[in-house]
Design an enzyme around this catalytic site. Structure first.
Site, PDB file in Angstrom:
ATOM      1  N   TYR A 131     -35.794  27.874  54.129  1.00 36.03           N
ATOM      2  CA  TYR A 131     -34.889  28.999  53.935  1.00 36.03           C
ATOM      3  C   TYR A 131     -35.678  30.057  53.161  1.00 36.03           C
ATOM      4  CZ  TYR A 131     -31.570  25.397  55.267  1.00 36.03           C
ATOM      5  OH  TYR A 131     -30.916  24.385  55.939  1.00 36.03           O
ATOM      6  N   ASN A 192     -53.239  26.246  58.453  1.00 34.56           N
ATOM      7  CA  ASN A 192     -51.875  25.959  57.991  1.00 34.56           C
ATOM      8  C   ASN A 192     -50.800  26.587  58.888  1.00 34.56           C
ATOM      9  OD1 ASN A 192     -51.220  24.174  55.944  1.00 34.56           O
ATOM     10  ND2 ASN A 192     -51.913  25.541  54.325  1.00 34.56           N
ATOM     11  N   ASP A 285     -53.233  19.753  51.665  1.00 31.55           N
ATOM     12  CA  ASP A 285     -53.611  20.620  50.540  1.00 31.55           C
ATOM     13  C   ASP A 285     -54.475  19.853  49.548  1.00 31.55           C
ATOM     14  OD1 ASP A 285     -51.938  22.566  51.701  1.00 31.55           O
ATOM     15  OD2 ASP A 285     -50.203  21.736  50.649  1.00 31.55           O
TER      16      ASP A 285
END
Length: 345
Positions: A131, A192, A285
């Protein structure tokens, strides 16, 4: 919004008009990274969010995950971003600063902190919902990049995630890369790719604005194929040869199968580790943090891959996007074979 940034003012968590909140305990930042960190709602048990009664509150974001991972490995790092003027933004800044990261984060009074919701519908599946449309970080602008921060670092790290947030966020990435190149600072890029933010074609176009300046390139096979569409995705070596150039290290992340890197025409491969997987989110990561830290420590490419694989594996053993990022002593235990006893006495 103009390409030069948002028209409204921003402040930091203390109410200043500029945005810096120091916390680096290891000296001047050697690595600077730019990108969104979101508040994270995650379930502690398996099942659908349609029925579970509670969630835990945490945070997650590729760039802050990297900065935290680097700090834990002894590499002072800085993170540049924006959050909303809300409790979740306060939590994001506090947690990242608490990990020793040098935080440069504007507080946006008009936009909310982005939110990520992570659940495990079954023991074998993970669902992540975002969101983040209209979030504070989507308003990242070149003016959010502090004077001298990039120029005084050794390496700038960016990712495709930030470029897909908005035109202004992409302009911020391009500006950061141009400043790094002008100052002789190395540039690292993790592709990514997130399909919910944009298409592969869109990301390829955006990253084409900075790719020529990238010194260290990371991605999984599917991600690297975005930048090398004519290469055969199923063959990591082909992708690496398509993307490596003189002076650039191209690194492919292969998950449990380890990783490979091509630099100066030489291919290096390293196996993965067998661990009890709890949560794979954030492992990539941690891998990048391991590789870059080893590079900055002056280790050879095989040792960089070995550290990166170990970091990625250890990150999978703990819930959360960054909580499992290891410290050097934990890496030494895994790489030396001393990590077999799960009980500390």
């Amino acid at each position: 919004m103009s390409s030069g940034g948002s028209a409204h003012s921003s402040r930091d968590i203390r109410g200043d008009e500029r945005s810096h909140s120091g916390g680096n305990r290891g000296g001047a930042p050697r690595v600077v990274t730019v990108g969104e960190t979101m508040a994270l709602m995650r379930t502690s048990v398996n099942g659908s969010l349609a029925h579970l009664p509670t969630v835990d509150v945490a945070l997650g974001g590729a760039e802050s995950n990297l900065a935290i991972g680097l700090c834990r490995l002894g590499v002072p790092s800085a993170w540049v971003s924006r959050v909303g003027d809300d409790p979740l933004g306060t939590r994001v800044v506090r947690e990242i600063r608490g990990e020793g990261v040098d935080v440069h984060c504007a507080i946006d009074p008009q936009r909310p902190t982005g939110l990520m919701v992570k659940s495990r519908p079954t023991a074998a599946t993970t669902r992540v919902d975002y969101y983040r449309s209209g979030s504070a970080a989507s308003a990242l602008a070149p003016m959010d990049l502090p004077d001298g921060l990039i120029e005084n670092a050794e390496l700038l790290h960016v990712s495709g995630l930030t470029s897909l947030l908005s035109p202004d966020a992409h302009l911020t990435v391009v500006t950061a890369v141009k400043r790094a190149v002008a100052a002789g600072v190395k540039v690292s890029l993790d592709v990514n790719f997130r399909s919910r933010l944009g298409t592969r074609e869109r990301l390829a176009t955006l990253l084409g604005d900075v790719l020529e300046h990238v010194d260290v390139l990371f991605g999984g096979p599917e991600e690297l194929s975005i930048l090398a569409p004519d290469a055969e995705e199923a063959v990591p070596r082909t992708l690496l040869h398509a993307l490596a150039r003189k002076g650039r290290e191209a690194v492919v992340k292969l998950g449990p199968d380890g990783a490979a890197a091509l630099t100066d025409g030489q291919l290096h491969e390293a196996p993965g580790h067998v661990v009890d997987v709890v949560d794979t989110v954030g492992a990539g990561d941690a891998f990048v943090a391991g590789y870059l830290s080893a590079r900055l420590d002056g280790l050879a490419v095989p040792q960089r891959l070995a550290r990166a694989n170990a970091c990625g594996a250890l990150a999978c053993t703990t819930p959360g996007d960054w909580e499992g990022a290891p410290r050097l002593r934990e890496l030494d235990a895994l790489l030396s074979g001393r990590g077999g006893d799960p009980v500390s006495r």
